[in-house]
Design an enzyme around this catalytic site. Sequence first.
Site, PDB file in Angstrom:
ATOM      1  N   CYS A 100       0.841  -1.191   0.000  1.00 55.79           N
ATOM      2  CA  CYS A 100       0.000   0.000   0.000  1.00 55.79           C
ATOM      3  C   CYS A 100       0.883   1.250   0.000  1.00 55.79           C
ATOM      4  O   CYS A 100       1.800   1.372   0.808  1.00 55.79           O
ATOM      5  CB  CYS A 100      -0.888  -0.057   1.223  1.00 55.79           C
ATOM      6  SG  CYS A 100      -1.220   1.501   1.989  1.00 55.79           S
ATOM      7  N   GLU A 101       0.604   2.154  -0.922  1.00 59.12           N
ATOM      8  CA  GLU A 101       1.476   3.321  -1.047  1.00 59.12           C
ATOM      9  C   GLU A 101       1.205   4.373   0.019  1.00 59.12           C
ATOM     10  O   GLU A 101       1.982   5.306   0.186  1.00 59.12           O
ATOM     11  CB  GLU A 101       1.364   3.939  -2.438  1.00 59.12           C
ATOM     12  CG  GLU A 101       0.062   4.644  -2.727  1.00 59.12           C
ATOM     13  CD  GLU A 101       0.022   5.192  -4.156  1.00 59.12           C
ATOM     14  OE1 GLU A 101       0.847   4.777  -4.975  1.00 59.12           O
ATOM     15  OE2 GLU A 101      -0.849   6.027  -4.426  1.00 59.12           O
ATOM     16  N   HIS A 102       0.130   4.236   0.755  1.00 57.17           N
ATOM     17  CA  HIS A 102      -0.164   5.218   1.801  1.00 57.17           C
ATOM     18  C   HIS A 102       0.556   4.898   3.103  1.00 57.17           C
ATOM     19  O   HIS A 102       0.896   5.793   3.864  1.00 57.17           O
ATOM     20  CB  HIS A 102      -1.676   5.290   2.060  1.00 57.17           C
ATOM     21  CG  HIS A 102      -2.446   5.672   0.838  1.00 57.17           C
ATOM     22  ND1 HIS A 102      -3.579   5.009   0.415  1.00 57.17           N
ATOM     23  CD2 HIS A 102      -2.207   6.640  -0.078  1.00 57.17           C
ATOM     24  CE1 HIS A 102      -4.011   5.569  -0.700  1.00 57.17           C
ATOM     25  NE2 HIS A 102      -3.203   6.548  -1.021  1.00 57.17           N
ATOM     26  N   HIS A 103       0.742   3.616   3.387  1.00 56.87           N
ATOM     27  CA  HIS A 103       1.348   3.227   4.663  1.00 56.87           C
ATOM     28  C   HIS A 103       2.592   2.360   4.495  1.00 56.87           C
ATOM     29  O   HIS A 103       3.229   1.997   5.479  1.00 56.87           O
ATOM     30  CB  HIS A 103       0.317   2.466   5.516  1.00 56.87           C
ATOM     31  CG  HIS A 103      -0.943   3.243   5.743  1.00 56.87           C
ATOM     32  ND1 HIS A 103      -2.079   3.077   4.980  1.00 56.87           N
ATOM     33  CD2 HIS A 103      -1.230   4.213   6.641  1.00 56.87           C
ATOM     34  CE1 HIS A 103      -3.018   3.907   5.398  1.00 56.87           C
ATOM     35  NE2 HIS A 103      -2.541   4.607   6.396  1.00 56.87           N
ATOM     36  N   GLN A 141      -4.949  -0.654  -4.534  1.00 56.48           N
ATOM     37  CA  GLN A 141      -5.559  -1.819  -5.182  1.00 56.48           C
ATOM     38  C   GLN A 141      -6.350  -1.444  -6.443  1.00 56.48           C
ATOM     39  O   GLN A 141      -6.348  -2.171  -7.430  1.00 56.48           O
ATOM     40  CB  GLN A 141      -6.460  -2.542  -4.171  1.00 56.48           C
ATOM     41  CG  GLN A 141      -7.002  -3.865  -4.705  1.00 56.48           C
ATOM     42  CD  GLN A 141      -7.831  -4.605  -3.667  1.00 56.48           C
ATOM     43  OE1 GLN A 141      -7.575  -4.497  -2.469  1.00 56.48           O
ATOM     44  NE2 GLN A 141      -8.820  -5.336  -4.122  1.00 56.48           N
ATOM     45  N   HIS A 169      -5.731  -5.799   3.492  1.00 54.10           N
ATOM     46  CA  HIS A 169      -4.739  -4.737   3.662  1.00 54.10           C
ATOM     47  C   HIS A 169      -4.267  -4.694   5.105  1.00 54.10           C
ATOM     48  O   HIS A 169      -5.056  -4.444   6.011  1.00 54.10           O
ATOM     49  CB  HIS A 169      -5.348  -3.388   3.269  1.00 54.10           C
ATOM     50  CG  HIS A 169      -5.639  -3.272   1.806  1.00 54.10           C
ATOM     51  ND1 HIS A 169      -4.970  -2.393   0.982  1.00 54.10           N
ATOM     52  CD2 HIS A 169      -6.495  -3.963   1.007  1.00 54.10           C
ATOM     53  CE1 HIS A 169      -5.421  -2.529  -0.258  1.00 54.10           C
ATOM     54  NE2 HIS A 169      -6.345  -3.474  -0.272  1.00 54.10           N
ATOM     55  N   CYS A 171      -2.620  -2.501   6.528  1.00 54.84           N
ATOM     56  CA  CYS A 171      -2.786  -1.168   7.138  1.00 54.84           C
ATOM     57  C   CYS A 171      -4.158  -1.056   7.784  1.00 54.84           C
ATOM     58  O   CYS A 171      -4.331  -0.313   8.749  1.00 54.84           O
ATOM     59  CB  CYS A 171      -2.557  -0.053   6.122  1.00 54.84           C
ATOM     60  SG  CYS A 171      -3.621  -0.077   4.683  1.00 54.84           S
TER      61      CYS A 171
HETATM   62 ZN   LIG Z   1      -2.685   1.613   3.572  1.00 53.43          ZN
END
Ligand SMILES: [Zn+2]
Length: 212
Positions: A100-103, A141, A169, A171
């Site tokens: 995941c590119e956010h976390h 995703q 996920h 995260c």
């Molecule tokens: Zn994430």
Amino acid sequence: MELINNGLGDNRKGGYDRVDRWDEDTTTALTAHFSEVLKLLGEDDQREGLKETPKRVAKSMQFLMQGYGTDPAEILKSAMFHEEYSEMVIVKDIELFSMCEHHMLPFIGKAHVAYIPDGRITGLSKVARVVEGFARRLQVQERLTVQIRDCIQETLEPLGVAVVIEAMHLCMVMRGVQKQHSVTTTSAFTGAFMNSDKTRREFLGLIGEKLH
Ligand SMILES: [Zn+2]
């Protein structure tokens, strides 16, 4: 990027040759950063158990991000054949490991991919490698699903492409933001899978999915 085998011998896993790839300069730079991260988190980066950790993480991250060094369209083209077969081709339960590119935490699950050839087919293993090529990057995703679809559509120019991804996920699970073990499902279609309810239902039935 220089490609170096880690020399660990047989690390074949899941039907493909897993080759750990890293670049020496990148590894050195990343190692320094990960040491700093450990210290900022309150750890002693010199204690026994952590001494080699920054370097291991540096190599591991390069392995997990190796999709940036691949061209999935070229993978498909490397095994493209002319064939008059025009029934649905399905590759289901492709193991999926992405980040995941956010976390920068993993999301893991399965991808199911189908296409209806229009004179061109590709090796079934290549479809799985396309999934892997896009998954081994920082991703969301939704984008991953669409990139796989578009790559197959633009390269093979079939009568339709369908991609469904189901993933958990970490995260969400580890940070307790949402229900634990909840699975996110995304789908993307072109051509016959978009225009024909019957074709789409046939595909969803074959992968055992109950999408609406
Ligand atoms: Zn994430």
